[in-house]
Design an enzyme around this catalytic site. Structure first.
Site, PDB file in Angstrom:
ATOM      1  N   ARG A  89      45.351  -0.685 -72.497  1.00  0.00           N
ATOM      2  CA  ARG A  89      45.209   0.625 -73.442  1.00  0.00           C
ATOM      3  C   ARG A  89      45.978   0.373 -74.422  1.00  0.00           C
ATOM      4  O   ARG A  89      47.251  -0.201 -74.415  1.00  0.00           O
ATOM      5  CB  ARG A  89      45.874   1.658 -72.598  1.00  0.00           C
ATOM      6  CG  ARG A  89      44.878   2.238 -71.256  1.00  0.00           C
ATOM      7  CD  ARG A  89      43.746   2.900 -71.586  1.00  0.00           C
ATOM      8  NE  ARG A  89      42.766   3.008 -70.528  1.00  0.00           N
ATOM      9  CZ  ARG A  89      41.638   3.539 -70.207  1.00  0.00           C
ATOM     10  NH1 ARG A  89      41.161   4.176 -71.408  1.00  0.00           N
ATOM     11  NH2 ARG A  89      40.999   3.628 -69.238  1.00  0.00           N
ATOM     12  N   THR A 106      52.932  -8.435 -72.563  1.00  0.00           N
ATOM     13  CA  THR A 106      52.691  -9.814 -72.702  1.00  0.00           C
ATOM     14  C   THR A 106      51.041  -9.783 -72.887  1.00  0.00           C
ATOM     15  O   THR A 106      50.444  -8.992 -72.695  1.00  0.00           O
ATOM     16  CB  THR A 106      53.007 -10.371 -71.290  1.00  0.00           C
ATOM     17  OG1 THR A 106      52.433 -11.798 -71.045  1.00  0.00           O
ATOM     18  CG2 THR A 106      52.128  -9.331 -70.031  1.00  0.00           C
ATOM     19  N   HIS A 107      50.693 -11.142 -73.843  1.00  0.00           N
ATOM     20  CA  HIS A 107      49.362 -11.129 -74.326  1.00  0.00           C
ATOM     21  C   HIS A 107      48.985 -12.477 -74.352  1.00  0.00           C
ATOM     22  O   HIS A 107      49.807 -13.404 -74.512  1.00  0.00           O
ATOM     23  CB  HIS A 107      49.703 -10.669 -75.588  1.00  0.00           C
ATOM     24  CG  HIS A 107      48.218 -10.694 -76.568  1.00  0.00           C
ATOM     25  ND1 HIS A 107      47.109  -9.767 -76.306  1.00  0.00           N
ATOM     26  CD2 HIS A 107      47.644 -11.736 -77.290  1.00  0.00           C
ATOM     27  CE1 HIS A 107      46.102 -10.070 -77.042  1.00  0.00           C
ATOM     28  NE2 HIS A 107      46.159 -11.380 -77.625  1.00  0.00           N
ATOM     29  N   ASP A 139      54.928  -2.481 -81.006  1.00  0.00           N
ATOM     30  CA  ASP A 139      55.224  -1.493 -82.157  1.00  0.00           C
ATOM     31  C   ASP A 139      54.197  -0.557 -82.556  1.00  0.00           C
ATOM     32  O   ASP A 139      53.272  -0.485 -81.560  1.00  0.00           O
ATOM     33  CB  ASP A 139      55.796  -2.188 -83.591  1.00  0.00           C
ATOM     34  CG  ASP A 139      54.556  -3.198 -84.049  1.00  0.00           C
ATOM     35  OD1 ASP A 139      55.037  -3.799 -85.042  1.00  0.00           O
ATOM     36  OD2 ASP A 139      53.341  -3.147 -83.642  1.00  0.00           O
ATOM     37  N   GLY A 141      51.463  -1.150 -84.287  1.00  0.00           N
ATOM     38  CA  GLY A 141      50.292  -1.810 -84.197  1.00  0.00           C
ATOM     39  C   GLY A 141      49.802  -2.180 -82.871  1.00  0.00           C
ATOM     40  O   GLY A 141      50.156  -1.831 -81.839  1.00  0.00           O
TER      41      GLY A 141
HETATM   42  C1  GRF Z   1      47.611 -10.637 -68.552  1.00  0.00           C
HETATM   43  O1  GRF Z   1      47.220 -12.063 -68.842  1.00  0.00           O
HETATM   44  C2  GRF Z   1      48.093 -10.120 -69.542  1.00  0.00           C
HETATM   45  O2  GRF Z   1      48.514 -10.960 -70.870  1.00  0.00           O
HETATM   46  C3  GRF Z   1      46.505  -9.489 -70.223  1.00  0.00           C
HETATM   47  O3  GRF Z   1      45.899  -8.997 -69.018  1.00  0.00           O
HETATM   48  C4  GRF Z   1      46.292  -9.957 -67.845  1.00  0.00           C
HETATM   49  C5  GRF Z   1      46.726  -9.390 -66.646  1.00  0.00           C
HETATM   50  O4  GRF Z   1      46.846 -10.066 -65.642  1.00  0.00           O
HETATM   51  N1  GRF Z   1      46.792  -8.299 -71.081  1.00  0.00           N
HETATM   52  P1  GRF Z   1      47.394  -9.300 -64.381  1.00  0.00           P
HETATM   53  O5  GRF Z   1      46.785  -7.948 -63.966  1.00  0.00           O
HETATM   54  O6  GRF Z   1      49.074  -9.192 -64.537  1.00  0.00           O
HETATM   55  O7  GRF Z   1      47.104 -10.373 -63.130  1.00  0.00           O
END
Ligand code: GRF
Length: 202
Positions: A89, A106-107, A139, A141
């Site tokens: 979200r 984390t992305h 932030d 964005g």
């Molecule tokens: C992670 O890779 C995160 O970076 C991304 O969605 C994934 C979630 O994985 N937004 P989990 O639910 O922690 O296994």
């Protein structure tokens, strides 16, 4: 340091944080887990005796109201850092301004490359030979906040999105744990990181 962790899915990053924070020497503890849906990962919180809550967008008239409710649920636990670990979200501006820079995400890509909800698929579609994972401050964005840590992952020819994503997660979980540890032990100063980025942007 008291953490809130926000999830939407399986929660393997949450699981890694629960395992790390279970060690008495780790300088942070998870005090609550929030989700926007009945995420499977909530079971990790329940098994670990960590309080959890679900705040559904469908229960609120708009994104801002959802963010207000989510912030209220978190605020009850007096947290120092909110960790978005697979929350699918976009957090509204009011939520971001309340918690950032104590609000990280984390992305699964090397931002600014491949922002958005389909980073792994997009990297494959672009024919990238290398991608990775980014931990950053959230932030206003979408996936645009100051980068805190990154790790690279080579793309293997012919691998599926799921295979690549799992290999990214193998780097992501320890990266997220180490970033939280650095924030908690003071070696990573979020306010400094946020202000440096702001001044660089001017
Ligand atoms: C992670 O890779 C995160 O970076 C991304 O969605 C994934 C979630 O994985 N937004 P989990 O639910 O922690 O296994």
């Amino acid at each position: 340091l008291k953490l809130a962790v926000l999830i939407s899915g399986g929660g393997s990053n949450l699981k890694a944080l629960i395992e790390a924070t279970a060690h008495p020497g780790f300088p942070a503890k998870i005090v609550c887990v929030g989700a926007d849906t009945d995420a499977a990962g909530l079971a990790y919180a329940t098994d670990a005796g960590i309080q959890s809550f679900v705040v559904r967008p469908a229960d609120h008239p708009n994104r801002a109201a959802w963010g207000t409710a989510l912030a209220a649920a978190i605020r009850e636990h007096d947290v120092d850092l909110v960790v978005s670990a697979g929350l699918m979200r976009i957090l509204p501006a009011g939520f971001v301004s309340e918690f950032s820079p104590g609000l990280i995400n984390t992305h699964p890509a090397l931002l600014p490359l491949f922002p958005g909800a389909h980073a792994v698929r997009d990297a494959l579609a672009a024919g990238a030979t290398e991608t990775g994972v980014t931990v950053h401050i959230i932030d206003e964005g979408v996936d645009t906040g100051p980068v805190l840590r990154q790790a690279t992952v080579a793309v293997r020819a012919g691998e599926t999105e799921a295979e690549l994503h799992e290999r990214i997660k193998q780097q992501e979980r320890p990266l997220l744990v180490d970033t939280v540890r650095a924030i908690a032990d003071g070696s990573l100063d979020l306010a400094a990181a946020a202000s440096t980025a702001a001044s660089d942007a001017t």
